[in-house]
Design a protein around this motif. Structure first.
Motif, mmCIF file in Angstrom:
data_model
loop_
_atom_site.group_PDB
_atom_site.id
_atom_site.type_symbol
_atom_site.label_atom_id
_atom_site.label_comp_id
_atom_site.label_asym_id
_atom_site.label_seq_id
_atom_site.Cartn_x
_atom_site.Cartn_y
_atom_site.Cartn_z
ATOM 1 N N GLY A 19 8.043 -64.691 71.255
ATOM 2 C CA GLY A 19 8.422 -63.239 70.566
ATOM 3 C C GLY A 19 9.573 -63.377 69.382
ATOM 4 N N LEU A 20 9.894 -62.425 68.762
ATOM 5 C CA LEU A 20 10.660 -62.527 67.624
ATOM 6 C C LEU A 20 11.917 -63.287 67.809
ATOM 7 C CD1 LEU A 20 10.939 -61.229 64.744
ATOM 8 C CD2 LEU A 20 12.622 -59.670 65.657
ATOM 9 N N ALA A 21 12.700 -63.025 68.917
ATOM 10 C CA ALA A 21 13.838 -63.921 69.172
ATOM 11 C C ALA A 21 13.465 -65.476 69.265
ATOM 12 C CB ALA A 21 14.563 -63.310 70.542
ATOM 13 N N THR A 22 12.355 -65.778 69.852
ATOM 14 C CA THR A 22 12.074 -67.000 70.136
ATOM 15 C C THR A 22 11.528 -67.727 68.988
ATOM 16 O OG1 THR A 22 11.627 -66.635 72.382
ATOM 17 C CG2 THR A 22 10.612 -68.668 71.435
ATOM 18 N N ARG A 23 11.003 -67.011 68.021
ATOM 19 C CA ARG A 23 10.535 -67.586 66.621
ATOM 20 C C ARG A 23 11.618 -67.815 65.768
ATOM 21 N NH1 ARG A 23 4.821 -66.487 65.328
ATOM 22 N NH2 ARG A 23 3.644 -66.346 67.177
ATOM 23 N N ARG A 24 12.493 -66.906 65.849
ATOM 24 C CA ARG A 24 13.692 -67.073 65.034
ATOM 25 C C ARG A 24 14.532 -68.304 65.365
ATOM 26 N NH1 ARG A 24 16.475 -62.382 65.947
ATOM 27 N NH2 ARG A 24 15.523 -61.350 63.966
ATOM 28 N N PHE A 25 14.832 -68.323 66.537
ATOM 29 C CA PHE A 25 15.174 -69.775 67.340
ATOM 30 C C PHE A 25 14.624 -71.130 66.878
ATOM 31 C CE2 PHE A 25 15.043 -72.953 70.383
ATOM 32 C CZ PHE A 25 16.145 -73.404 70.637
ATOM 33 N N ALA A 26 13.213 -71.041 67.000
ATOM 34 C CA ALA A 26 12.225 -72.052 66.748
ATOM 35 C C ALA A 26 12.427 -72.169 65.017
ATOM 36 C CB ALA A 26 11.098 -71.751 67.073
ATOM 37 N N LEU A 27 12.214 -71.537 64.260
ATOM 38 C CA LEU A 27 12.143 -71.825 62.833
ATOM 39 C C LEU A 27 13.444 -72.095 62.274
ATOM 40 C CD1 LEU A 27 10.449 -71.604 60.133
ATOM 41 C CD2 LEU A 27 10.956 -69.209 59.878
ATOM 42 N N ASN A 28 14.438 -71.589 62.699
ATOM 43 C CA ASN A 28 15.912 -72.232 62.154
ATOM 44 C C ASN A 28 15.872 -73.447 62.719
ATOM 45 O OD1 ASN A 28 18.301 -70.904 61.170
ATOM 46 N ND2 ASN A 28 19.238 -71.349 63.035
ATOM 47 N N ASN A 29 15.924 -73.876 64.082
ATOM 48 C CA ASN A 29 15.894 -75.113 64.209
ATOM 49 C C ASN A 29 15.079 -76.168 63.384
ATOM 50 O OD1 ASN A 29 17.534 -75.784 67.209
ATOM 51 N ND2 ASN A 29 17.182 -73.623 67.003
ATOM 52 N N ALA A 30 13.770 -75.847 63.226
ATOM 53 C CA ALA A 30 12.772 -76.570 62.576
ATOM 54 C C ALA A 30 13.332 -76.836 61.105
ATOM 55 C CB ALA A 30 11.588 -75.830 62.474
ATOM 56 N N LEU A 31 14.043 -75.839 60.711
ATOM 57 C CA LEU A 31 14.458 -75.996 59.094
ATOM 58 C C LEU A 31 15.689 -76.580 59.094
ATOM 59 C CD1 LEU A 31 13.850 -72.372 57.953
ATOM 60 C CD2 LEU A 31 13.249 -74.337 56.878
ATOM 61 N N MET A 32 16.766 -76.685 60.166
ATOM 62 C CA MET A 32 17.848 -77.486 60.152
ATOM 63 C C MET A 32 17.270 -78.946 60.138
ATOM 64 S SD MET A 32 21.206 -76.768 62.302
ATOM 65 C CE MET A 32 20.753 -76.908 64.032
ATOM 66 N N LEU A 33 16.576 -79.160 61.084
ATOM 67 C CA LEU A 33 16.167 -80.612 61.399
ATOM 68 C C LEU A 33 15.391 -81.159 59.933
ATOM 69 C CD1 LEU A 33 13.918 -80.516 64.734
ATOM 70 C CD2 LEU A 33 16.135 -82.228 64.010
ATOM 71 N N ALA A 34 14.551 -80.437 59.303
ATOM 72 C CA ALA A 34 13.939 -80.774 58.358
ATOM 73 C C ALA A 34 14.783 -81.087 57.140
ATOM 74 C CB ALA A 34 12.702 -79.991 57.897
ATOM 75 N N TYR A 35 15.691 -80.167 56.948
ATOM 76 C CA TYR A 35 16.720 -79.894 55.807
ATOM 77 C C TYR A 35 17.531 -81.372 55.832
ATOM 78 C CZ TYR A 35 20.513 -79.155 52.635
ATOM 79 O OH TYR A 35 21.390 -79.211 51.677
#
Length: 288
Positions: free
Chosen positions: A110-126
């Motif tokens: 859902g929205l909250a899970t996707r927010r968590f997932a995208l935020n973490n993916a971006l932090m890793l990649a950055y």
């Protein structure tokens, strides 16, 4: 959409309205496209298949504190990360190029899970793309006083946020730049600290920067005093606060070189303290 994080351009290819809903913390960092090449480009995919058996090797499962992330090294030198939440449910698959300049991610839940997932993916990649450019994402709480940034690092629960809050309460001319994951970068050989879109439990997402005045290791004690650190301890303090991958020799060596340069140009010390007013006054008198 384009963002500037510590002066590095980041591109996220995704539906604009969905991106703004999922990543409100990135809004202060949004910029117009100036035509330059981004440090990192991430494409959000509706579907993304993991690498086939035989095309990768398992590195390890990493406990991030908010769930576990499986790390695989691809045969082309890139990575794939399977991000799981605190309930051990898969919520993102991130696939990267060898230097993290090109990334793809698919999201689940859902929205909250996707927010968590995208935020973490971006932090890793950055973190891992910027590490090749004298830039480190660190675990610290940062206060700015009279134009200089002071980063406080410690094990979780030691009192970084409490110490910085006491600076705000008792010392004039202070503001918080970030409360969990600021960025430090070498600019013409000088360390500069930046706010970031990642700030833990404290919503402090500020696109501001200041020259780095000191990095302080907080250690709880019965008295308040500042202890100088040896060069080796100073290096260890900075390194352990950084996002790094020891299994990637090239990346890890670059992080170590950058940490060494920060130690050469920045005060790194320990503040033994109680959570009181005297602690911040002792610390300020020693470093500011």
């Amino acid at each position: 959409m384009f963002y500037s994080i510590a002066g590095h351009k980041v591109e996220i290819d995704y539906d604009q309205s969905l991106l703004q809903r999922l990543l409100p913390s990135f809004t202060p960092f949004q910029v117009a496209d100036d035509g330059s090449k981004p440090l990192m480009r991430l494409v959000v995919m509706s579907e993304l298949a993991p690498a086939a058996e035989g095309k990768y090797r398992l590195i390890r499962d990493v406990d991030t504190g908010n769930g576990k992330t499986r790390v695989d090294r691809l045969h082309d030198g890139g990575y794939q990360f399977l991000v799981r939440d605190v309930y051990d449910r898969p919520c993102a698959l991130l696939v990267t190029s060898p230097y993290f300049s090109c990334c793809q991610v698919s999201l689940q839940g859902g929205l909250a899970t996707r927010r968590f997932a995208l935020n973490n993916a971006l932090m890793l990649a950055y973190a891992f793309s910027a590490a090749h450019h004298d830039t480190l994402l660190i675990h610290a709480s940062v206060v700015r006083h009279k134009g200089r940034a002071y980063a406080f690092t410690a094990k979780s629960g030691t009192g970084k946020s409490t110490h910085v809050a006491n600076w705000m309460r008792y010392i004039e001319d202070c503001d918080i730049i970030n409360d969990d994951n600021p960025v430090i970068r070498l600019i013409d050989g000088n360390p500069v600290l930046y706010g970031s879109p990642w700030s833990g439990k404290t919503p402090c997402y500020r696109n501001v920067s200041a020259p780095l005045g000191a990095i302080m290791l907080i250690e709880r004690d019965t008295t308040n005093h500042v202890r100088p650190l040896s060069p080796i301890m100073a290096f260890s303090t900075v390194l352990t606060s950084c996002s790094a991958m020891k299994w990637d020799e090239e990346l890890y060596q670059q992080v170590c070189r950058t940490c060494s340069r920060f130690v050469e140009t920045t005060t790194v010390a320990a503040i033994h303290c109680l959570p009181d007013r005297e602690a911040v006054e002792v610390c300020k008198n020693a470093i500011a």
